[in-house]
Design an enzyme around this catalytic site. Structure first.
Site, PDB file in Angstrom:
ATOM      1  N   LYS A 122      15.047   9.956  11.491  1.00  0.00           N
ATOM      2  CA  LYS A 122      13.899  10.603  11.487  1.00  0.00           C
ATOM      3  C   LYS A 122      14.138  11.830  12.308  1.00  0.00           C
ATOM      4  O   LYS A 122      14.969  12.066  13.041  1.00  0.00           O
ATOM      5  CB  LYS A 122      12.868   9.721  12.151  1.00  0.00           C
ATOM      6  CG  LYS A 122      11.475  10.109  12.026  1.00  0.00           C
ATOM      7  CD  LYS A 122      10.865   9.154  10.882  1.00  0.00           C
ATOM      8  CE  LYS A 122       9.322   9.536  10.361  1.00  0.00           C
ATOM      9  NZ  LYS A 122       9.007   8.647   9.510  1.00  0.00           N
ATOM     10  N   ASP A 162       6.377  13.187   6.263  1.00  0.00           N
ATOM     11  CA  ASP A 162       5.715  12.280   7.458  1.00  0.00           C
ATOM     12  C   ASP A 162       4.592  13.172   7.794  1.00  0.00           C
ATOM     13  O   ASP A 162       4.037  14.133   7.152  1.00  0.00           O
ATOM     14  CB  ASP A 162       6.669  11.944   8.551  1.00  0.00           C
ATOM     15  CG  ASP A 162       5.833  10.800   9.313  1.00  0.00           C
ATOM     16  OD1 ASP A 162       6.285   9.553   8.788  1.00  0.00           O
ATOM     17  OD2 ASP A 162       5.378  10.920  10.490  1.00  0.00           O
TER      18      ASP A 162
HETATM   19  P1  NDP Z   1      -0.529  13.344   6.967  1.00  0.00           P
HETATM   20  O1  NDP Z   1      -0.128  14.467   7.797  1.00  0.00           O
HETATM   21  O2  NDP Z   1      -0.651  13.414   5.570  1.00  0.00           O
HETATM   22  O3  NDP Z   1      -1.897  12.511   7.507  1.00  0.00           O
HETATM   23  C1  NDP Z   1      -1.831  12.194   8.942  1.00  0.00           C
HETATM   24  C2  NDP Z   1      -3.441  11.831   9.135  1.00  0.00           C
HETATM   25  O4  NDP Z   1      -3.415  10.851  10.386  1.00  0.00           O
HETATM   26  C3  NDP Z   1      -4.531  13.040   9.137  1.00  0.00           C
HETATM   27  O5  NDP Z   1      -5.746  12.566   8.752  1.00  0.00           O
HETATM   28  C4  NDP Z   1      -4.616  13.022  10.798  1.00  0.00           C
HETATM   29  O6  NDP Z   1      -5.601  13.914  11.019  1.00  0.00           O
HETATM   30  C5  NDP Z   1      -4.308  11.760  11.315  1.00  0.00           C
HETATM   31  N1  NDP Z   1      -3.810  11.827  12.558  1.00  0.00           N
HETATM   32  C6  NDP Z   1      -2.379  12.143  12.854  1.00  0.00           C
HETATM   33  N2  NDP Z   1      -2.034  12.131  13.919  1.00  0.00           N
HETATM   34  C7  NDP Z   1      -3.416  11.576  14.658  1.00  0.00           C
HETATM   35  C8  NDP Z   1      -3.856  11.238  16.182  1.00  0.00           C
HETATM   36  N3  NDP Z   1      -2.801  11.505  16.997  1.00  0.00           N
HETATM   37  N4  NDP Z   1      -4.842  10.803  16.319  1.00  0.00           N
HETATM   38  C9  NDP Z   1      -5.587  10.464  15.133  1.00  0.00           C
HETATM   39  N5  NDP Z   1      -5.288  10.934  13.904  1.00  0.00           N
HETATM   40  C10 NDP Z   1      -4.286  11.439  13.608  1.00  0.00           C
HETATM   41  O7  NDP Z   1       0.338  12.104   7.351  1.00  0.00           O
HETATM   42  P2  NDP Z   1       0.786  10.860   6.380  1.00  0.00           P
HETATM   43  O8  NDP Z   1      -0.265  10.391   5.806  1.00  0.00           O
HETATM   44  O9  NDP Z   1       2.055  10.792   5.670  1.00  0.00           O
HETATM   45  O10 NDP Z   1       1.273   9.560   7.707  1.00  0.00           O
HETATM   46  C11 NDP Z   1       0.085   8.946   8.403  1.00  0.00           C
HETATM   47  C12 NDP Z   1       1.128   7.579   8.732  1.00  0.00           C
HETATM   48  O11 NDP Z   1       1.657   6.946   7.733  1.00  0.00           O
HETATM   49  C13 NDP Z   1       2.157   7.910   9.929  1.00  0.00           C
HETATM   50  O12 NDP Z   1       2.115   7.160  10.776  1.00  0.00           O
HETATM   51  C14 NDP Z   1       3.375   8.266   9.083  1.00  0.00           C
HETATM   52  O13 NDP Z   1       4.315   7.927   9.738  1.00  0.00           O
HETATM   53  C15 NDP Z   1       3.045   6.868   8.418  1.00  0.00           C
HETATM   54  N6  NDP Z   1       3.904   6.815   7.212  1.00  0.00           N
HETATM   55  C16 NDP Z   1       4.079   7.813   6.090  1.00  0.00           C
HETATM   56  C17 NDP Z   1       4.891   8.064   5.114  1.00  0.00           C
HETATM   57  C18 NDP Z   1       4.958   9.067   3.919  1.00  0.00           C
HETATM   58  O14 NDP Z   1       5.443   8.801   3.005  1.00  0.00           O
HETATM   59  N7  NDP Z   1       4.219  10.072   4.134  1.00  0.00           N
HETATM   60  C19 NDP Z   1       5.615   6.580   4.582  1.00  0.00           C
HETATM   61  C20 NDP Z   1       5.361   5.680   5.742  1.00  0.00           C
HETATM   62  C21 NDP Z   1       4.710   5.772   6.612  1.00  0.00           C
HETATM   63  P3  NDP Z   1      -5.500  15.482  11.442  1.00  0.00           P
HETATM   64  O15 NDP Z   1      -5.400  16.279  10.260  1.00  0.00           O
HETATM   65  O16 NDP Z   1      -6.592  15.614  12.094  1.00  0.00           O
HETATM   66  O17 NDP Z   1      -4.240  15.636  12.304  1.00  0.00           O
HETATM   67  O1  2IT Z   2       7.915   6.537   7.672  1.00  0.00           O
HETATM   68  C1  2IT Z   2       8.337   6.644   6.496  1.00  0.00           C
HETATM   69  O2  2IT Z   2       8.895   5.857   5.860  1.00  0.00           O
HETATM   70  C2  2IT Z   2       8.303   8.185   5.682  1.00  0.00           C
HETATM   71  N1  2IT Z   2       7.718   8.835   6.324  1.00  0.00           N
HETATM   72  C3  2IT Z   2       9.043   8.134   4.528  1.00  0.00           C
HETATM   73  C4  2IT Z   2      10.630   8.515   4.592  1.00  0.00           C
HETATM   74  C5  2IT Z   2      11.256   9.019   3.680  1.00  0.00           C
HETATM   75  O3  2IT Z   2      12.348   9.149   3.545  1.00  0.00           O
HETATM   76  O4  2IT Z   2      10.466   9.125   2.400  1.00  0.00           O
END
Ligand code: NDP
Ligand code: 2IT
Length: 449
Positions: A122, A162
């Site tokens: 990561k 992420d």
């Molecule tokens: P995005 O950046 O697309 O969205 C993140 C969302 O979470 C936004 O709405 C953001 O609000 C909110 N957020 C982020 N940090 C905080 C915080 N400290 N407190 C409150 N709200 C917060 O990210 P993703 O949707 O990709 O990721 C969301 C979660 O999913 C993370 O935990 C990530 O690690 C996990 N994840 C993502 C994957 C992927 O493929 N993208 C795969 C597996 C897990 P704001 O806009 O105000 O910051």
């Molecule tokens: O937390 C996760 O699994 C991700 N942000 C996606 C990682 C990836 O390599 O697609």
């Protein structure tokens, strides 16, 4: 085991999130160590908790007004026993080494569960893309890649998105990598479709969470149709989780960002979701605008200093946390239980605190931990790597059906491993044990390296 945890804590006392992730896994794998004494001799716990490599670097970039800024870049290459390091990049002001280490550690087990050949890593930066122009984001990404490129490669380490890293950032990062290496390879996943991306990758994490939740419901003879769901976040994972819940006949009544949340009693429908995607992905606006647009919806600002999040205090059947780590604490968990929630399926990484998890397990909730439930994203990243290697692109249906199959198989593996170790129905134990055993056995096969 306690000594190992204590050593990890005293070595890096400020890495709280990493300690939390390690402690959870240690607790689950205790019976595995008891049955396999050679694991102790081989110090597998000490080895698996120490990253193979950590890279930290300066990222200087220039703002539109000529002001120079300096951020810190990270890549933690945690474990490569079963494949090249694989895992996302997070750009968020809260990023520090402890957070990246916890995410890399979780990724090792998650990637192992996908059945694909991917190790865990990561990276990221404390850069905040919010409020920055496209040109500023591009200059930042170029500077970040000007260092990262020497540490990654399609057979070495394959980053992806992420929090704060989506298709725009992956494009800028890829462009710089290609220029520096003079190579067009699958070195990043989450690429746009017309230059090597995979269909279904944007949807994969959210869809996968709902496929996993549907499998959990099926163990009780239930389906998503008619279920009311609390979703947090409004980014990539929250959006496609919501899309799939709607498709399966469920109702999503909340969405959030870091400033607050909306409660829409009628439920988010397809039109409202299309508006949200435009708002968040194109205009990069705030969730409060959703409530201004749709009457009957309330916006609740949330003070981060509050000891609970009122989003989790609504009547519902399911909770699908999709924002960030530790967003459900003990008090939030008690509220969920009080409100009748009986399924929690984690889109985010480690969104529940240990106090919350204890309550879910005690109450015998259907509780799907992130490293199993949100593995669909990295699984389709693995499929993107496979397509890139073959220089082919599979159709949407093919990728989606592979994703569905992988999520079913992860669900089955978790239940199976939990049963083998006398923890029936405990997906936390199952995910940790199954992920752990595969990686540890690969490490032992490869000798002391
Ligand atoms: P995005 O950046 O697309 O969205 C993140 C969302 O979470 C936004 O709405 C953001 O609000 C909110 N957020 C982020 N940090 C905080 C915080 N400290 N407190 C409150 N709200 C917060 O990210 P993703 O949707 O990709 O990721 C969301 C979660 O999913 C993370 O935990 C990530 O690690 C996990 N994840 C993502 C994957 C992927 O493929 N993208 C795969 C597996 C897990 P704001 O806009 O105000 O910051
Ligand atoms: O937390 C996760 O699994 C991700 N942000 C996606 C990682 C990836 O390599 O697609």
């Amino acid at each position: 085991m306690e000594q190992i945890v204590e050593k990890i804590q005293s070595r890096d006392p400020e890495q709280y999130e990493f300690h939390q992730a390690v402690e959870e896994v240690m607790e689950s794998v205790r019976p595995v160590l008891d049955r396999n004494p050679e694991y102790r001799q081989q110090a597998v716990l000490e080895r698996i908790t120490e990253p193979e490599r950590v890279v930290m670097f300066r990222v200087p970039w220039m703002g539109d007004n000529g002001q120079v800024h300096v951020n810190r870049g990270f890549r933690v290459q945690m474990n490569s026993a079963i494949g090249p390091y694989k895992g996302g990049l997070r750009f968020h002001p809260s990023v520090n080494l402890g957070i990246i280490k916890f995410l890399a550690f979780e990724q090792v087990f998650k990637n192992s569960l996908t059945t694909l050949a991917m190790g865990g890593g990561k990276g990221g930066s404390d850069f905040d893309p919010k409020g920055k122009s496209d040109n500023e984001v591009m200059r930042f990404c170029q500077s970040f890649m000007a260092e990262l490129f020497r540490h990654i490669g399609p057979n070495t380490d394959v980053p992806a998105g992420d929090i704060g890293v989506g298709a725009r950032e992956i494009g800028f990062l890829f462009g710089m990598y290609k220029k520096l290496r003079n190579e067009f390879t699958g070195v990043l996943t989450g690429k746009s479709l017309n230059w090597g991306g995979s269909l279904i990758r944007p949807e994969a994490t959210g869809y996968g969470v709902v496929y996993f939740a549907a499998e959990m419901l099926a163990t009780r003879g239930e389906r998503f149709a008619g279920k009311t769901c609390l979703v947090s976040g409004s980014g990539n994972v929250a959006q496609f989780t919501t899309e799939k819940v709607i498709e399966l006949g469920g109702k999503v009544v909340t969405l959030s960002d870091s400033s607050g949340y909306i409660y829409d009693e009628e439920g988010v429908d397809r039109d409202k979701l299309a508006y949200l995607m435009q708002l968040k992905n194109i205009r990069r606006g705030r969730i409060s605008e959703y409530a201004e647009k749709y009457s009957g919806t309330v916006y609740v600002p949330v003070d981060p200093a509050l000891d609970h999040n009122p989003l989790w205090d609504h009547k519902a059947d399911c909770a699908l946390p999709s924002a960030t780590q530790n967003e459900i604490n003990g008090r939030d968990a008690a509220n969920l239980l009080k409100n009748g929630v009986y399924l929690v399926c984690e889109g985010a990484n480690m969104p529940s605190t240990p106090e919350a998890i204890d309550q879910f397990i005690d109450a015998k909730l259907l509780y799907g931990p992130g490293k199993a439930a949100n593995a669909g994203g990295v699984a389709v990243s693995g499929l993107e790597m496979a397509q890139n290697s073959m220089r082919l692109a599979w159709p949407r249906d093919e990728v989606d059906s592979r994703l569905k199959h992988i999520m079913k198989s992860i669900h089955h593996t978790c239940l199976d491993a939990a049963h083998t170790y006398g923890a029936d129905g405990n997906y936390v134990a199952g995910a940790n044990i199954a992920g752990f055993v595969k990686v540890v056995n690969a490490m032992l096969d490869q000798g002391l390296v």
